[in-house]
Design a protein around this motif. Structure first.
Motif, PDB file in Angstrom:
ATOM      1  N   PRO A 147      69.747 -15.298 -20.927  1.00 16.04           N
ATOM      2  CA  PRO A 147      69.096 -15.372 -19.617  1.00 16.04           C
ATOM      3  C   PRO A 147      68.035 -16.463 -19.597  1.00 16.04           C
ATOM      4  N   VAL A 148      67.892 -17.106 -18.453  1.00 20.14           N
ATOM      5  CA  VAL A 148      66.892 -18.153 -18.300  1.00 20.14           C
ATOM      6  C   VAL A 148      65.511 -17.511 -18.133  1.00 20.14           C
ATOM      7  N   ILE A 149      64.499 -18.134 -18.727  1.00 20.68           N
ATOM      8  CA  ILE A 149      63.124 -17.637 -18.622  1.00 20.68           C
ATOM      9  C   ILE A 149      62.287 -18.683 -17.899  1.00 20.68           C
ATOM     10  N   TYR A 150      61.555 -18.230 -16.904  1.00 14.99           N
ATOM     11  CA  TYR A 150      60.570 -19.071 -16.221  1.00 14.99           C
ATOM     12  C   TYR A 150      59.199 -18.445 -16.418  1.00 14.99           C
ATOM     13  N   VAL A 151      58.175 -19.286 -16.398  1.00 16.55           N
ATOM     14  CA  VAL A 151      56.800 -18.808 -16.435  1.00 16.55           C
ATOM     15  C   VAL A 151      56.093 -19.400 -15.226  1.00 16.55           C
ATOM     16  N   SER A 152      55.312 -18.556 -14.549  1.00 18.10           N
ATOM     17  CA  SER A 152      54.590 -19.004 -13.370  1.00 18.10           C
ATOM     18  C   SER A 152      53.272 -18.255 -13.258  1.00 18.10           C
ATOM     19  N   SER A 153      52.274 -18.940 -12.709  1.00 20.03           N
ATOM     20  CA  SER A 153      51.004 -18.275 -12.409  1.00 20.03           C
ATOM     21  C   SER A 153      50.867 -18.024 -10.912  1.00 20.03           C
ATOM     22  N   GLU A 154      51.979 -18.165 -10.198  1.00 23.99           N
ATOM     23  CA  GLU A 154      52.010 -17.866  -8.758  1.00 23.99           C
ATOM     24  C   GLU A 154      51.792 -16.362  -8.566  1.00 23.99           C
ATOM     25  N   CYS A 155      51.042 -16.023  -7.561  1.00 26.42           N
ATOM     26  CA  CYS A 155      50.758 -14.612  -7.279  1.00 26.42           C
ATOM     27  C   CYS A 155      51.949 -13.960  -6.566  1.00 26.42           C
ATOM     28  N   ALA A 156      51.988 -12.636  -6.591  1.00 27.40           N
ATOM     29  CA  ALA A 156      53.041 -11.871  -5.920  1.00 27.40           C
ATOM     30  C   ALA A 156      52.994 -12.141  -4.419  1.00 27.40           C
ATOM     31  N   PRO A 157      54.109 -11.981  -3.757  1.00 22.55           N
ATOM     32  CA  PRO A 157      55.366 -11.367  -4.164  1.00 22.55           C
ATOM     33  C   PRO A 157      56.210 -12.322  -5.016  1.00 22.55           C
ATOM     34  N   PHE A 158      56.986 -11.724  -5.920  1.00 30.20           N
ATOM     35  CA  PHE A 158      57.825 -12.485  -6.832  1.00 30.20           C
ATOM     36  C   PHE A 158      59.246 -12.578  -6.284  1.00 30.20           C
ATOM     37  N   PRO A 159      60.004 -13.567  -6.746  1.00 25.92           N
ATOM     38  CA  PRO A 159      61.391 -13.692  -6.299  1.00 25.92           C
ATOM     39  C   PRO A 159      62.215 -12.472  -6.719  1.00 25.92           C
ATOM     40  N   PRO A 160      63.149 -12.066  -5.873  1.00 27.19           N
ATOM     41  CA  PRO A 160      64.023 -10.957  -6.260  1.00 27.19           C
ATOM     42  C   PRO A 160      64.990 -11.409  -7.355  1.00 27.19           C
ATOM     43  N   PHE A 161      65.596 -10.472  -7.993  1.00 25.17           N
ATOM     44  CA  PHE A 161      66.629 -10.718  -9.001  1.00 25.17           C
ATOM     45  C   PHE A 161      66.084 -11.284 -10.317  1.00 25.17           C
ATOM     46  N   TYR A 162      64.788 -11.196 -10.534  1.00 25.45           N
ATOM     47  CA  TYR A 162      64.198 -11.581 -11.815  1.00 25.45           C
ATOM     48  C   TYR A 162      63.557 -10.351 -12.444  1.00 25.45           C
ATOM     49  N   ASP A 163      63.710 -10.223 -13.749  1.00 31.84           N
ATOM     50  CA  ASP A 163      63.095  -9.128 -14.496  1.00 31.84           C
ATOM     51  C   ASP A 163      61.672  -9.535 -14.857  1.00 31.84           C
ATOM     52  N   LEU A 164      60.705  -8.748 -14.432  1.00 37.50           N
ATOM     53  CA  LEU A 164      59.292  -9.038 -14.694  1.00 37.50           C
ATOM     54  C   LEU A 164      58.701  -8.118 -15.757  1.00 37.50           C
ATOM     55  N   SER A 165      59.535  -7.360 -16.450  1.00 42.58           N
ATOM     56  CA  SER A 165      59.049  -6.360 -17.400  1.00 42.58           C
ATOM     57  C   SER A 165      58.546  -6.962 -18.713  1.00 42.58           C
ATOM     58  N   ALA A 166      58.826  -8.223 -18.969  1.00 45.15           N
ATOM     59  CA  ALA A 166      58.475  -8.897 -20.226  1.00 45.15           C
ATOM     60  C   ALA A 166      59.167  -8.249 -21.423  1.00 45.15           C
ATOM     61  N   ALA A 167      60.286  -7.598 -21.173  1.00 46.05           N
ATOM     62  CA  ALA A 167      61.033  -6.941 -22.249  1.00 46.05           C
ATOM     63  C   ALA A 167      61.775  -7.951 -23.128  1.00 46.05           C
ATOM     64  N   ASP A 168      62.058  -9.138 -22.599  1.00 53.46           N
ATOM     65  CA  ASP A 168      62.739 -10.149 -23.393  1.00 53.46           C
ATOM     66  C   ASP A 168      61.814 -10.566 -24.535  1.00 53.46           C
ATOM     67  N   PRO A 169      62.307 -10.600 -25.761  1.00 52.12           N
ATOM     68  CA  PRO A 169      61.453 -10.931 -26.904  1.00 52.12           C
ATOM     69  C   PRO A 169      60.821 -12.324 -26.821  1.00 52.12           C
ATOM     70  N   ASP A 170      61.412 -13.237 -26.061  1.00 51.76           N
ATOM     71  CA  ASP A 170      60.856 -14.584 -25.942  1.00 51.76           C
ATOM     72  C   ASP A 170      59.808 -14.718 -24.840  1.00 51.76           C
ATOM     73  N   CYS A 171      59.539 -13.652 -24.098  1.00 48.08           N
ATOM     74  CA  CYS A 171      58.520 -13.734 -23.044  1.00 48.08           C
ATOM     75  C   CYS A 171      57.142 -14.058 -23.621  1.00 48.08           C
ATOM     76  N   ALA A 172      56.790 -13.467 -24.734  1.00 47.03           N
ATOM     77  CA  ALA A 172      55.478 -13.741 -25.336  1.00 47.03           C
ATOM     78  C   ALA A 172      55.374 -15.210 -25.740  1.00 47.03           C
ATOM     79  N   ARG A 173      56.436 -15.770 -26.315  1.00 45.83           N
ATOM     80  CA  ARG A 173      56.445 -17.188 -26.679  1.00 45.83           C
ATOM     81  C   ARG A 173      56.348 -18.078 -25.447  1.00 45.83           C
ATOM     82  N   ALA A 174      57.048 -17.688 -24.381  1.00 48.35           N
ATOM     83  CA  ALA A 174      57.049 -18.483 -23.151  1.00 48.35           C
ATOM     84  C   ALA A 174      55.661 -18.516 -22.520  1.00 48.35           C
ATOM     85  N   VAL A 175      55.007 -17.375 -22.445  1.00 53.70           N
ATOM     86  CA  VAL A 175      53.668 -17.316 -21.854  1.00 53.70           C
ATOM     87  C   VAL A 175      52.673 -18.066 -22.739  1.00 53.70           C
ATOM     88  N   ALA A 176      52.829 -17.972 -24.051  1.00 53.12           N
ATOM     89  CA  ALA A 176      51.954 -18.719 -24.965  1.00 53.12           C
ATOM     90  C   ALA A 176      52.151 -20.221 -24.772  1.00 53.12           C
TER      91      ALA A 176
END
Length: 156
Positions: free
Chosen positions: A69-98
């Motif tokens: 799955p593609v990962i995007y990082v944004s500091s845009e405030c809500a509302p967020f686009p539909p059809f994206y998982d925002l749970s940060a469950a993907d193991p690479d989310c921490a690396r992406a935000v860092a």
């Protein structure tokens, strides 16, 4: 019929012009290189732009063509686009935000800008040095000496 069509068309035009939407921006995370692509449009959302002063969020899209799955990082405030998982469950989310916080950019030539993950060659050199044989340092020194000799020969 003509009397109804013209006012109806004008009404639809006014309604269309009154609709507010905004681009939801973000940066795609390259899992392999550990860096971020330049800002791009993730989606176009209805409503006014909420601003981009929020904490960085990891948005995980659907996998395409059997890949990850593609990962995007944004500091845009809500509302967020539909059809994206925002749970940060993907193991690479921490690396992406860092990476978003540190600012490394993926370069068009395949490299990584300042702050990014080291190239595989650098990782291999570090592993070799850790083994204690010093071969990586010797090869680097030889390459530097060869480059200096070539530069001297060109100026002579």
């Amino acid at each position: 019929m003509k009397r109804i069509a013209l006012p109806l068309a004008a009404l639809l035009l006014v309604m269309a012009c009154g609709t507010t939407s905004h681009i939801f921006p973000g940066r795609r995370f390259d899992r392999t290189r550990g860096c971020l692509d330049p800002f791009s449009s993730i989606d176009v959302l209805d409503g006014t732009n909420p601003g981009s002063l929020c904490m960085a969020s990891c948005l995980v899209g659907r996998a395409t063509d059997g890949g990850e799955p593609v990962i995007y990082v944004s500091s845009e405030c809500a509302p967020f686009p539909p059809f994206y998982d925002l749970s940060a469950a993907d193991p690479d989310c921490a690396r992406a935000v860092a990476a978003y916080t540190q600012g490394p950019a993926c370069l068009a030539d395949g490299g990584v800008g300042e702050g990014g993950a080291p190239d595989a060659g650098a990782a291999d050199s570090a592993a070799t040095d850790a083994a204690g044989d010093g071969a990586a340092d010797s090869a680097t020194a030889d390459a530097a000496a060869d480059a200096a000799d070539a530069a001297d020969a060109a100026t002579d």
